[in-house]
Scaffold this motif. Structure first.
Motif, PDB file in Angstrom:
ATOM      1  N   GLU A  34       0.848  -1.199   0.000  1.00  0.00           N
ATOM      2  CA  GLU A  34       0.000   0.000   0.000  1.00  0.00           C
ATOM      3  C   GLU A  34       0.888   1.255   0.000  1.00  0.00           C
ATOM      4  O   GLU A  34       1.754   1.414   0.863  1.00  0.00           O
ATOM      5  CB  GLU A  34      -0.884   0.014   1.246  1.00  0.00           C
ATOM      6  CG  GLU A  34      -1.921  -1.111   1.290  1.00  0.00           C
ATOM      7  CD  GLU A  34      -3.198  -0.725   0.554  1.00  0.00           C
ATOM      8  OE1 GLU A  34      -3.350   0.466   0.226  1.00  0.00           O
ATOM      9  OE2 GLU A  34      -4.019  -1.615   0.317  1.00  0.00           O
ATOM     10  N   ASN A  36       0.824   5.414   0.011  1.00  0.00           N
ATOM     11  CA  ASN A  36       0.036   6.627   0.252  1.00  0.00           C
ATOM     12  C   ASN A  36       0.685   7.783  -0.517  1.00  0.00           C
ATOM     13  O   ASN A  36       1.751   8.274  -0.141  1.00  0.00           O
ATOM     14  CB  ASN A  36      -0.003   6.932   1.757  1.00  0.00           C
ATOM     15  CG  ASN A  36      -0.985   8.040   2.091  1.00  0.00           C
ATOM     16  OD1 ASN A  36      -1.419   8.777   1.209  1.00  0.00           O
ATOM     17  ND2 ASN A  36      -1.332   8.168   3.356  1.00  0.00           N
ATOM     18  N   GLN A  38       0.915  11.604  -1.994  1.00  0.00           N
ATOM     19  CA  GLN A  38       0.528  13.000  -1.865  1.00  0.00           C
ATOM     20  C   GLN A  38       0.812  13.655  -3.205  1.00  0.00           C
ATOM     21  O   GLN A  38       1.963  13.688  -3.656  1.00  0.00           O
ATOM     22  CB  GLN A  38       1.313  13.700  -0.753  1.00  0.00           C
ATOM     23  CG  GLN A  38       0.854  15.132  -0.451  1.00  0.00           C
ATOM     24  CD  GLN A  38      -0.546  15.183   0.153  1.00  0.00           C
ATOM     25  OE1 GLN A  38      -0.943  14.282   0.872  1.00  0.00           O
ATOM     26  NE2 GLN A  38      -1.296  16.229  -0.149  1.00  0.00           N
ATOM     27  N   SER A  47      -4.599  13.607  -2.175  1.00  0.00           N
ATOM     28  CA  SER A  47      -3.952  12.389  -1.689  1.00  0.00           C
ATOM     29  C   SER A  47      -4.715  11.177  -2.198  1.00  0.00           C
ATOM     30  O   SER A  47      -5.916  11.249  -2.485  1.00  0.00           O
ATOM     31  CB  SER A  47      -3.896  12.365  -0.156  1.00  0.00           C
ATOM     32  OG  SER A  47      -5.203  12.397   0.397  1.00  0.00           O
ATOM     33  N   VAL A  49      -4.433   6.539  -2.032  1.00  0.00           N
ATOM     34  CA  VAL A  49      -3.735   5.319  -1.613  1.00  0.00           C
ATOM     35  C   VAL A  49      -3.982   4.248  -2.671  1.00  0.00           C
ATOM     36  O   VAL A  49      -5.121   4.021  -3.082  1.00  0.00           O
ATOM     37  CB  VAL A  49      -4.233   4.826  -0.238  1.00  0.00           C
ATOM     38  CG1 VAL A  49      -3.545   3.510   0.132  1.00  0.00           C
ATOM     39  CG2 VAL A  49      -3.979   5.880   0.822  1.00  0.00           C
ATOM     40  N   THR A 156       4.301   9.060   0.843  1.00  0.00           N
ATOM     41  CA  THR A 156       4.543   9.725   2.126  1.00  0.00           C
ATOM     42  C   THR A 156       4.592   8.753   3.297  1.00  0.00           C
ATOM     43  O   THR A 156       4.872   9.162   4.423  1.00  0.00           O
ATOM     44  CB  THR A 156       3.441  10.769   2.404  1.00  0.00           C
ATOM     45  OG1 THR A 156       2.161  10.114   2.424  1.00  0.00           O
ATOM     46  CG2 THR A 156       3.432  11.847   1.333  1.00  0.00           C
ATOM     47  N   ASN A 157       4.325   7.479   3.054  1.00  0.00           N
ATOM     48  CA  ASN A 157       4.262   6.517   4.166  1.00  0.00           C
ATOM     49  C   ASN A 157       5.466   5.592   4.236  1.00  0.00           C
ATOM     50  O   ASN A 157       5.426   4.544   4.879  1.00  0.00           O
ATOM     51  CB  ASN A 157       2.985   5.672   4.063  1.00  0.00           C
ATOM     52  CG  ASN A 157       2.924   4.857   2.769  1.00  0.00           C
ATOM     53  OD1 ASN A 157       3.475   5.265   1.743  1.00  0.00           O
ATOM     54  ND2 ASN A 157       2.267   3.708   2.808  1.00  0.00           N
ATOM     55  N   ASP A 158       6.560   5.971   3.558  1.00  0.00           N
ATOM     56  CA  ASP A 158       7.790   5.169   3.562  1.00  0.00           C
ATOM     57  C   ASP A 158       7.466   3.706   3.261  1.00  0.00           C
ATOM     58  O   ASP A 158       7.722   2.814   4.081  1.00  0.00           O
ATOM     59  CB  ASP A 158       8.491   5.289   4.913  1.00  0.00           C
ATOM     60  CG  ASP A 158       9.908   4.698   4.882  1.00  0.00           C
ATOM     61  OD1 ASP A 158      10.477   4.589   3.781  1.00  0.00           O
ATOM     62  OD2 ASP A 158      10.422   4.325   5.960  1.00  0.00           O
ATOM     63  N   PRO A 159       6.905   3.435   2.078  1.00  0.00           N
ATOM     64  CA  PRO A 159       6.496   2.055   1.772  1.00  0.00           C
ATOM     65  C   PRO A 159       7.687   1.109   1.690  1.00  0.00           C
ATOM     66  O   PRO A 159       8.801   1.517   1.344  1.00  0.00           O
ATOM     67  CB  PRO A 159       5.815   2.188   0.404  1.00  0.00           C
ATOM     68  CG  PRO A 159       6.463   3.391  -0.212  1.00  0.00           C
ATOM     69  CD  PRO A 159       6.711   4.338   0.928  1.00  0.00           C
TER      70      PRO A 159
END
Length: 233
Positions: A34, A36, A38, A47, A49, A156-159
């Motif tokens: 997943e 996220n 931006q 934004s 996902v 932005t969620n450091d996947p």
């Protein structure tokens, strides 16, 4: 030890050797991650996902890498006609390599209604490693160009990595890998061994089978020797 017990022991040893090869050899790992995003759009920030899937297929001295989106991202306040939107993206390399791989794909093949999440086509590029080892592939920045405007979507969620490969360089150099984008995501690499989990499993199964066949050949040779010895008595 009797002859039958010796041949049974040899067959068991061959089977165990095949199992050992299967367990010890490295396997490529892939998973849907997943991400996220931006997005910086001409009409403000948005934004979204989307699960991201990355696959690799061996292609000559390199690997054909394909990035797929399972959900649409961003949107347009006006309808985007067929061919009006062109996507591209980067994939961050890690582990034994560093830098980014550029991937791109075709323009939209159908009109995209206004205020509707934009479905990104599969994007692909060619990765040529200059150093052997385990390399990770992680979703990077997505760029959407449409009607003279540019939208950039940054994770932005450091996947985590969507794909991990044990790559082999064409030569034993110590430099980092090179990357080249381009082409359609429809490239399936026909006739080439796949480097994702299924392809690795097939390759390893073949290798294990080779070990088993070698053991069986040795058992057959011993059987023939035993029969010849009995005939000569």
């Amino acid at each position: 030890m009797s002859y039958r017990k010796r041949t049974a022991a040899l067959a068991s040893a061959a089977a165990l050797a095949g199992s050992a090869v299967w367990m010890a050899a490295p396997v490529a790992r892939a998973e849907v991650v997943e991400v996220n995003y931006q997005c910086k759009t001409p009409i403000g920030d948005k934004s979204a996902v989307s699960p991201i899937d990355i696959k690799g297929v061996r292609s000559g001295s390199g690997y054909r890498v394909t990035m797929s989106w399972q959900k649409g991202v961003s949107s347009s306040p006006v309808e985007l006609g067929k061919g009006a939107m062109t996507p591209s993206a980067t994939i961050a390399l890690g582990g034994a390599d560093s830098g980014t791989l550029s991937v791109s794909g075709p323009a939209n093949d159908a009109a995209i209604p206004a205020n509707t999440p934009i479905k990104i086509s599969d994007l692909s590029g060619t990765y040529t490693p200059k150093k052997s080892g385990e390399v990770t592939f992680t979703a990077g920045v997505l760029t959407i160009k449409a009607l003279g405007t540019t939208t950039t979507c940054t994770p932005t969620n450091d996947p985590g990595p969507s794909l991990t490969l044990d790559v082999t360089a064409a030569s034993g150099g110590g430099a980092t890998g090179s990357a080249q984008g381009g082409g359609s995501g429809s490239d399936t690499g026909a006739g080439l061994p796949q480097t994702g989990p299924e392809g690795s499993a097939l390759a390893l199964g073949t290798l294990g089978g080779t070990v088993l066949l070698a053991g069986a050949a040795g058992t057959l040779w011993l059987t023939r020797r035993h029969q010849e010895a009995r005939a000569g008595r």
